[in-house]
Structures are given as structure tokens and as C-alpha cells.
Design an enzyme around this catalytic site. Structure first.
Site, PDB file in Angstrom:
ATOM      1  N   ARG A  48       5.396  -9.215 -41.614  1.00 42.19           N
ATOM      2  CA  ARG A  48       5.329  -8.427 -40.375  1.00 42.19           C
ATOM      3  C   ARG A  48       5.206  -9.359 -39.172  1.00 42.19           C
ATOM      4  NH1 ARG A  48       3.439  -2.911 -41.347  1.00 42.19           N
ATOM      5  NH2 ARG A  48       3.158  -2.580 -43.603  1.00 42.19           N
TER       6      ARG A  48
ATOM      7  N   CYS B 243       0.395   1.619   6.314  1.00 40.71           N
ATOM      8  CA  CYS B 243       0.994   2.904   5.974  1.00 40.71           C
ATOM      9  C   CYS B 243       2.405   2.677   5.429  1.00 40.71           C
ATOM     10  CB  CYS B 243       1.028   3.844   7.175  1.00 40.71           C
ATOM     11  SG  CYS B 243       1.950   3.213   8.589  1.00 40.71           S
TER      12      CYS B 243
ATOM     13  N   HIS C 249      17.482   2.877 -23.162  1.00 40.14           N
ATOM     14  CA  HIS C 249      17.067   2.173 -21.944  1.00 40.14           C
ATOM     15  C   HIS C 249      16.522   3.142 -20.907  1.00 40.14           C
ATOM     16  CE1 HIS C 249      17.773   0.442 -17.899  1.00 40.14           C
ATOM     17  NE2 HIS C 249      17.333  -0.664 -18.460  1.00 40.14           N
TER      18      HIS C 249
ATOM     19  N   GLU D 252       4.918  -3.228  13.301  1.00 41.87           N
ATOM     20  CA  GLU D 252       6.099  -3.196  12.434  1.00 41.87           C
ATOM     21  C   GLU D 252       7.216  -4.103  12.936  1.00 41.87           C
ATOM     22  OE1 GLU D 252       7.518   0.875  12.303  1.00 41.87           O
ATOM     23  OE2 GLU D 252       6.660   1.265  14.280  1.00 41.87           O
TER      24      GLU D 252
ATOM     25  N   ARG E 177       1.123   9.512  14.529  1.00 41.07           N
ATOM     26  CA  ARG E 177       2.089   8.629  15.177  1.00 41.07           C
ATOM     27  C   ARG E 177       2.917   9.435  16.170  1.00 41.07           C
ATOM     28  NH1 ARG E 177       6.601   5.824  11.518  1.00 41.07           N
ATOM     29  NH2 ARG E 177       7.558   7.884  11.694  1.00 41.07           N
TER      30      ARG E 177
ATOM     31  N   GLY F  91       3.184  -1.016   9.592  1.00 41.87           N
ATOM     32  CA  GLY F  91       4.329  -0.281   9.069  1.00 41.87           C
ATOM     33  C   GLY F  91       5.217  -1.242   8.304  1.00 41.87           C
ATOM     34  N   THR F  92       4.887  -1.458   7.043  1.00 43.47           N
ATOM     35  CA  THR F  92       5.520  -2.554   6.297  1.00 43.47           C
ATOM     36  C   THR F  92       6.974  -2.269   5.925  1.00 43.47           C
ATOM     37  OG1 THR F  92       4.435  -1.670   4.313  1.00 43.47           O
ATOM     38  CG2 THR F  92       3.392  -3.548   5.412  1.00 43.47           C
ATOM     39  N   ASN F  93       7.402  -1.004   5.994  1.00 42.13           N
ATOM     40  CA  ASN F  93       8.824  -0.743   5.731  1.00 42.13           C
ATOM     41  C   ASN F  93       9.683  -1.417   6.798  1.00 42.13           C
ATOM     42  OD1 ASN F  93       8.185   0.790   3.500  1.00 42.13           O
ATOM     43  ND2 ASN F  93       8.276   2.731   4.588  1.00 42.13           N
TER      44      ASN F  93
END
Length: 854
Positions: free
Chosen positions: A76, A809, A432, A723, A595, A744-746
């Protein structure tokens, strides 16, 4: 590793570290230490297996005496981590004509010959790599009236081996063993195996240990057989016998042939182990309890029964859904087996997606258009997309989508992350699509065999005459394995009991605040249900897109005079005020960060000619005026154009109206008996302190007016949404006019990289596969680049204003690795969509635990 022998007997009291002999070997010793009946076993170290790849075999085999007396062994895989997988087990090694003759007495002649034939087939397929279908045909050929002639099958199998391998089937056990070990090593080093285990986090040079263990045959006179058992429900985690048992069987045959297999406990659907051998069932239950104590977890046992006596071959963590995992963890703490910290660290935050997905309302009309195999639970509604890129683009537009594929490949993973659900024409529960969907917590149905997918034509055809195209709305009810037409009502999961207890422990442990993004009252209620610390982002523009409001917003855009513009604002004011009143009432004094309007005005205007004509008809304006205004507002790059604070400075009346709506809502809620709320007002897309000063001056003016008009002593804070890279660099200056920063990390990621979220999917997977990026920076925060800007802004901002409140955020706030980074740099809170807040909470708790351990 050099301090341990290359091959070692695994016995109670021995030390078998998993990084030397693998996780399975370590588990064997743990079970032996607990006094459980585990057959004799030997562990081959990772070094020993690596040496075998160079034809360097151990000089001595300590189990040769057993093999010479009719004892059989299994081989095994024992990787360092179970999830890395490994070659399938090879059973009954050592079987030959002499051993077959020895076993005829205890097993009976037919059973011994059948066992020999089974081993020849298993060895031929797994070691010599012959086609398994050849041997299946032999069983068909030598079966008459449902009775198999095993002597004939054995003879034909030996001949088939001789014919295709070019030598007689090996009779010497050591020769069988050496060939088998060499085969295990080659399988482990194969390209496919390497890719699969690296997908599970294994290093490229991951080693393999092996276990050689005496067979507990599961065959013979008296009640004998084999099975799999766990005594917790895999679905709910409640105490319940779950598994299968098959008489006169070995290994996992009970799970492979469930039609013939018995249940474990008494069951109205068919016979059970408890029926045929109640003593063995009770023994198995007691062994499960002992294994739970010894391993510190609910375990699934692989066992055999020989003439009523139970032997334990292996124990792995019991199968469990996300919901079951929490119930199991809570009970482990309540029973004193584990600490709260241990169980908090033991659950992957991302697995909580499975607990948090909604289900189709049982009372909803269900127009089932096709069915398939349910492989990842939950339900979701969205528009059909046919490619991973389309799914990512849809997510960037914040449009829910369902990814439909013939079958998925690793290239589709990013699209699966972006989709609400996945639907494939091919595949089974271990395909998958199924494996990835379960990993990321996305509802998934696979194996929809009657579905024809035309990816190029973007058409989905079903045999009942239904033809669907990209953009059509469907619902995937993966809990039932059904695909529904349209968007039936979804209900949120009932998150009580163990979930609440578990999340309470996470709340007690974490230091980082967790808020929710909430644009609607429904979002806010959901956030309250998850016991968040407040609302970290209210995107007010979403309120303007609701029915009955969009035309008013358009009237504002088309206003030619100050009077017309003010008239439109007067209509919008009570709408905004009512929105904020409801949000404040739901949040009951918790922080609410609002905002101000962010997107460019052109987003509120029609784009196609038909839409423009409809607007002209509705507003009583000539079409030429509509088209001229649309053209006038058109920008080459609107997301870097007149939006955010720039729009607030150019058209200050909009921000003034929103500020008045916020303050009047706070007054209304207070006058109706609630505590006075202090709203947080956030200015978007800031790049310079002067921008904040100008907005603050306008908002302060409105603030003073509302206080004078109402006599209520309001308070509020004003902050900046960081941002743009310049805002991070000039954070010290901007902090002079800001009580808080929210990252605002986007957008900060887009501007730092010069990437468009909408288009990066075209090349992102290639960049990740080539090692340009470790991960898609829109999925997990880039701590080296964007993270450095964030850290710089924190340090410079707090150097200027020591009490500066810092938050993040956006959906990075629900990514565990990003949350750990935010804890590390000292943010006050993160904010993400409501359903991801439990993930953020658990990640924050884990970060706090790891911090203490340092």
C-alpha cells in the site's frame, strides 16, 4: 531520515514519523498504540522507495518466513500527506500455486483457486500493465448459468500473462515483490501522478513511503468479509453508522459493488452487518470510538471480518461535508478530545462554501430540463456561459453565471472560481470538474450525458427539444442532480447548532474585525444573520439601478437647467433616504460605511439603438438628444475617467443629495427609538487630499443644515477609499482629512498591475502556469506588490493620524490568505460579500492562533 532504518517493523511503541515512512505508516502505529487489532506490517521509508527507483533494493526482507508458510501480504502507498494519493493497493502478493494448495484447506478449493485467479488479474493489470478488459472477458467466457469456472479462469489468465508479457507468471514471492515495488515507484513518478499531487499542494520532489502488511483475507468459513465503516454521517456529522460490508470480499470491494454489499447497521433497504454478525458490528463500533480518541478525529475504518473476528487495516479521517465537519469538530471539543484552537485550525476556511450555499425552495415550481450526477452540493442560478474567459468576464460585471462545458480541464479552473455553478456533459464523482468544484465549494453536476454542448456556437441542446444559448438563465440544483429552467426561488441554509457554536469560537478567537458588503436590505439581513461587525461597503450606485429609479437618474443626467436637475434630485432623495433607513434599522447601531456614487454617469444610459429609442419614448425627448447625450458622456477609458470623487466634484449636487439622505435617515432611526448612529461616509477613487477636502466641505455644509433643521446632535466620520497607487503613496497627506481608510483592492490591483479584470482571463492562466504570478491577483491579494502599497499606506496614514481606522473591502476580504495578510499588517477589519464572512472569520481566527503560537 538517516537515523531510521529503510525497512522497519511497525509495532506498538515504535516511532514512524510520517515524513520518514508516510502518513499511512504513522496511522498504523497510532492504531497499534491504541490496542486495536492491526495485522503485522512493515514500513519502507521514503529513502528506501527512492533507492528502489535506482534498482537498489533492501538486502533482506524481514517477512520472508511468513510468505513461505502461506501468508499473503498487501502493498500500500504511504505518501507524506494522504491527499497526495498514490498507486492503488496490490493485495494477496505471495500468491502462487504452492500457496493456493496450502489455502485450499482453510478456504475450500474453489475459494483458494478464485483468490489465485484474482491475484493474477490484479498483478497483471497493476504491475504488468495489461488491459483489465481482457480479464473481464475471461470471466464472461467461463461463466455458465451464473457459475464461474475459476479453474478455467485461472488457466486462461496465466496463459494471457505468458502471451503478453513474454514470460511465465512469477511464482517466487520475492520476485513478485520486487516487480510490484518497481511498478509502484514508476506509477508515483509518472507525469499524471505528479501533476495530480502537485495540484493538492505536494512539492515537485514529493517522496513516497510504502507499507507491506499481512493480509487479513476476509475469506473462508464462518462470517468473513471486508468493508468500510464510519460512525458519523458524512452529510450532517450526527452519530450514525455509515459504510458498506461485503461477505467473502477483500479491500474496498464493498464500495465498488454496492448492489451486493450489506449496510452496516439495521436498514429497511436491505441486509446489514448488524443482522448477519451483530458481535462484529458492536466490536467495530467500539474500535471506531478507540480510533477517534487515538487519532483525535472521527475516523473511517477499513476492516475485515474473519470468522466473526474484526481486524483494522487502516483509518483515515471520516468522509464529511462542510456541515458535517463542523458538527464533528464541535463534538470533539465537547468530549474533551480536542481544543477549540485545534478544531478551528483543522477546517479549511474555503470548505465552508459548502455550508453556505442556498438551496432551491421546496415550494418552488421546478421545470427540470435534464439530470446528472450530483458532485458538489448547493444550488445556484445564473446565465449560461461556455468558456472560462466568459465566466471571468461575467464575474467582473457582477453577473451570476453557470459555466457549461463538455468536461473541464485545469485550464478551466479560474472560470470555475468565477462561476456560481458548473455543469458538464461528461465525468463522474471523481472527474476533474467534480473534484475541483468540491474543493472550491461551487455547486456542480457532472455526467449529463443527454446534453449536447456546442462551445463554438454557444448552444446547449437537450433531447426533449429544449435549446438554450449563452445568456439564458438556468438553475443548477446540485443537491438533487437536476438542472432547472429559469430562476426558482432559492432559500438560504439553516445555519444553526454546530455552525453557530463553531463561529462563536472563531469570533472569540479572532482579533480582526469582519464586516459585510451590503447593497440591499436583503444583503444586510443576511449579514446580521452571520453576526458581522458591521457593513464595510454600501455601493450606493446599485440602488439607482432598481426599477422605478433608473429613469429618475436618467432625468438627472439629461437635465438642462439647475431647476430640472434639482427636481430630479428631489425625487431621488426620498428613495435614497428610505434605503438608508432600512439599512440602519437592520444593523441596529453597528457601523455602516456608505460609499458615495462611484461609477461614471454613462453606465446609467442605454447603449443599443433600441434601448435609446425606448428611453426617448419614455422621456418624450427626440432620439437625437438621447444619442447626443450618450456620445457626450462617452469616454475612451471610463473606469479611469469622470467617476468617483471626480464626479462628486464636477456635479456636487449628487453627493450633497446622498449626504442629506444619510443624515436624515440617521435622524429618522434615532427618533424612532434606536441609538444614534454615526454613519461612515466614504469618498471613492481618491488620489489627492484636496479632493477629500472639497467633498468634506460640501458634506459638512449638509451635515450642519440637517442638524439645525432637526435639532438632533448627529455625528459622522468621513474617509477615503484607497484604490489608486497615488492614494497609497500620499496616505499621510490624505489622512489629515480622513478619519478612516478602506482599501479597495480590486481597483488597486488593476491600477498597480495595469490589468483589466474583464480581460486578464485571456492570459492569466498562462502567466500563473509559467510562474509569472503565483496566483491570480484578483483572487488572492498580491502581498508583494499591492500588499506593499497597502502596508505603506497604513504606516504613513497612522503616522499622521494615530487613531486612523483601517479596513479592506472587496472580495479579497473573503480570501483566507488575504485575510491573514490583513491581520498581519494591523488592519481593523476586512469586508466581503455576506456569504463569505464566515470564511473571513475563520481565517481571521486562524491568523490569531498562528500569531500566538509564534
Amino acid at each position: 531520515m538517516t537515523d531510521f532504518p529503510r525497512i522497519m517493523a511497525l509495532t506498538a511503541g515504535t516511532t514512524a514519523p510520517k515524513d520518514v515512512y508516510g502518513a499511512r505508516a504513522a496511522a498504523q502505529v497510532t492504531l497499534m498504540d491504541a490496542g486495536l487489532p492491526v495485522p503485522k506490517a512493515w514500513g519502507l521509508s521514503l529513502d528506501a522507495v527512492k533507492a528502489i527507483s535506482n534498482e537498489d533494493f533492501p538486502a533482506e526482507w524481514p517477512f520472508l518466513e511468513e510468505l513461505s508458510t502461506g501468508c499473503l501480504v498487501s502493498v500500500r502507498a504511504s505518501p507524506v500527506a494522504r491527499e497526495w494519493g498514490g498507486p492503488d493497493a496490490l493485495l494477496n502478493l505471495g500468491m502462487n500455486q504452492a500457496t493456493c494448495d496450502i489455502l485450499k484447506a482453510p478456504l475450500g478449493e474453489e475459494a483458494a483457486v478464485a483468490l489465485y485467479a484474482r491475484f493474477v488479474q490484479d498483478y497483471s493489470v497493476k504491475v504488468a500493465r495489461l488491459d483489465p478488459e481482457w480479464f473481464d472477458e475471461l470471466y464472461i467466457l467461463h461463466t455458465k448459468n451464473d457459475k464461474v469456472d475459476y479453474e478455467a479462469v485461472l488457466g486462461s489468465s496465466l496463459a494471457l500473462y505468458d502471451q503478453n508479457v513474454g514470460e511465465l507468471f512469477p511464482q517466487e514471492p520475492v520476485r513478485q515483490l520486487r516487480k510490484a515495488l518497481r511498478s509502484f515507484v514508476k506509477a508515483w513518478d509518472g507525469t499524471t501522478a505528479r501533476i495530480l499531487r502537485m495540484a493538492q499542494g505536494a512539492p515537485e520532489d514529493a517522496g513516497l513511503g510504502l507499507i507491506i502488511q499481512e493480509m487479513a483475507l476476509g475469506l473462508g468459513r464462518g462470517e468473513s468479509g471486508a468493508g468500510i465503516a464510519q460512525f458519523v454521517s458524512s452529510r450532517t456529522g450526527e452519530k450514525k453508522a455509515h459504510g458498506r460490508y461485503l461477505s467473502q470480499s477483500q479491500g474496498r470491494e464493498a464500495t465498488d459493488d454496492q448492489a451486493k454489499a450489506h449496510f452496516l447497521s439495521k436498514d429497511k433497504r436491505g441486509p446489514s452487518l448488524e443482522d448477519v454478525c451483530p458481535e462484529a458490528f458492536e466490536t467495530l463500533r467500539s474500535y471506531s470510538a478507540e480510533a477517534r480518541k487515538a487519532c483525535g478525529d472521527a475516523m473511517q475504518l477499513e476492516f475485515t471480518v474473519h470468522d466473526g473476528a474484526v481486524a483494522i487495516l487502516d483509518a483515515v479521517p471520516a468522509e464529511r461535508s462542510g456541515r458535517a465537519a463542523m458538527a464533528i469538530s464541535v463534538r470533539l471539543v465537547e468530549d474533551g478530545i480536542k481544543s477549540k484552537e485545534d478544531v478551528l485550525m483543522g477546517i479549511d476556511p474555503r470548505s465552508m462554501n459548502e455550508v453556505l450555499h442556498p438551496l432551491v425552495d421546496p415550494r418552488a415550481d421546478r421545470q427540470v430540463i435534464t439530470t446528472g450526477i450530483s458532485s458538489s452540493p448547493g444550488a445556484a442560478t445564473g446565465k449560461i456561459v461556455f468558456t472560462a474567459n466568459a465566466a471571468q468576464a461575467s464575474a467582473a460585471r457582477e453577473e451570476p453565471c453557470i459555466l457549461v462545458r463538455i468536461e473541464t480541464t485545469p485550464e478551466d479552473v479560474r472560470g470555475m472560481h468565477s462561476a456560481q455553478a458548473v455543469l458538464t456533459a461528461k465525468g463522474g464523482r471523481d472527474s476533474h470538474a467534480a473534484v475541483v468544484a468540491r474543493t472550491i465549494g461551487v455547486p456542480c453536476i457532472v455526467g449529463v450525458s443527454d446534453m449536447k454542448v456546442d462551445v463554438r456556437g454557444k448552444v446547449l441542446t437537450l433531447p426533449n427539444g429544449v435549446v438554450l444559448r449563452a445568456g439564458d438563465v438556468i438553475t443548477v440544483d446540485a443537491s438533487e442532480g437536476e438542472v432547472l429552467l429559469g430562476a426558482p426561488k432559492l432559500v438560504q441554509p439553516n445555519l444553526g447548532g454546530a455552525f453557530n457554536t463553531f463561529m462563536t469560537w472563531a469570533d472569540e478567537t479572532r482579533k480582526l474585525g469582519v464586516r459585510a458588503n451590503a447593497d440591499t436590505p436583503q444583503d444586510a439581513r443576511m449579514a446580521r444573520d452571520f453576526n458581522v461587525d458591521g457593513i464595510g461597503l454600501v455601493r450606493t450606485e446599485h440602488m439607482f439601478f432598481e426599477a422605478g429609479r433608473l429613469n429618475v437618474m436618467r432625468e438627472l443626467i439629461f437635465a438642462d437647467t439647475d431647476e430640472d436637475r434639482q427636481a430630479a434630485l428631489n425625487l431621488l432623495l426620498p428613495m435614497q433616504r428610505s434605503d438608508f433607513i432600512e439599512l440602519f434599522e437592520i444593523m441596529q447601531g453597528l457601523p455602516v460605511c456608505i460609499r458615495l456614487l462611484d461609477p461614471p454617469l454613462h453606465e446609467f444610459l442605454p447603449h443599443s439603438r433600441d434601448e435609446m429609442q425606448s428611453l426617448a419614448d419614455a422621456m418624450g425627448l427626440p432620439l437625437s438628444k438621447i444619442t447626443a447625450r450618450v456620445e457626450d458622456l462617452r469616454e475612451f477609458n471610463p473606469m479611469l475617467g469622470t467617476r468617483g470623487v471626480r464626479l462628486g466634484i464636477m456635479v456636487p449636487e449628487i453627493y450633497n443629495m446622498q449626504a442629506r439622505a444619510i443624515f436624515e435617515a440617521a435622524v429618522h432611526v434615532h427618533k424612532n427609538g434606536s441609538d444614534l448612529i454615526s454613519p461612515e461616509i466614504m469618498v471613492p477613487l481618491v488620489s489627492a487630499n484636496r479632493e477629500v477636502e472639497l467633498v468634506r466641505a460640501s458634506v459638512d455644509s449638509v451635515f450642519s443644515a440637517v442638524k439645525n433643521e432637526t435639532g438632533v446632535q448627529l455625528s459622522y466620520t468621513l474617509g477615503s477609499m484607497v484604490e489608486t497607487p497615488r492614494a497609497a503613496l500620499r496616505a499621510g497627506e490624505i489622512a489629515r482629512s480622513s478619519e478612516f481608510f478602506s482599501f479597495g483592492t480590486n481597483d488597486l490591483t488593476q491600477m498597480t498591475y495595469g490589468l483589466s479584470r474583464d480581460d486578464s482571463g485571456r492570459f492569466m492562466r498562462d502567466y500563473v502556469s509559467h510562474g509569472v504570478f503565483e496566483e491570480d491577483p484578483f483572487h488572492s491579494l498580491d502581498v508583494d506588490g499591492v500588499g506593499e502599497l497597502l502596508l505603506m499606506a497604513c504606516e504613513r496614514g497612522r503616522a499622521e493620524r494615530k487613531d486612523l481606522l483601517l479596513g479592506l473591502c472587496g472580495e479579497h476580504g473573503g480570501d483566507p490568505q488575504s485575510v491573514w495578510f490583513c491581520h498581519k499588517v494591523g488592519l481593523n477589519y476586512v469586508s466581503c460579500s455576506p456569504f463569505r464572512t464566515p470564511i473571513a472569520k475563520l481565517a481571521a481566527a486562524q491568523a490569531a492562533i498562528l500569531d500566538v503560537k509564534k
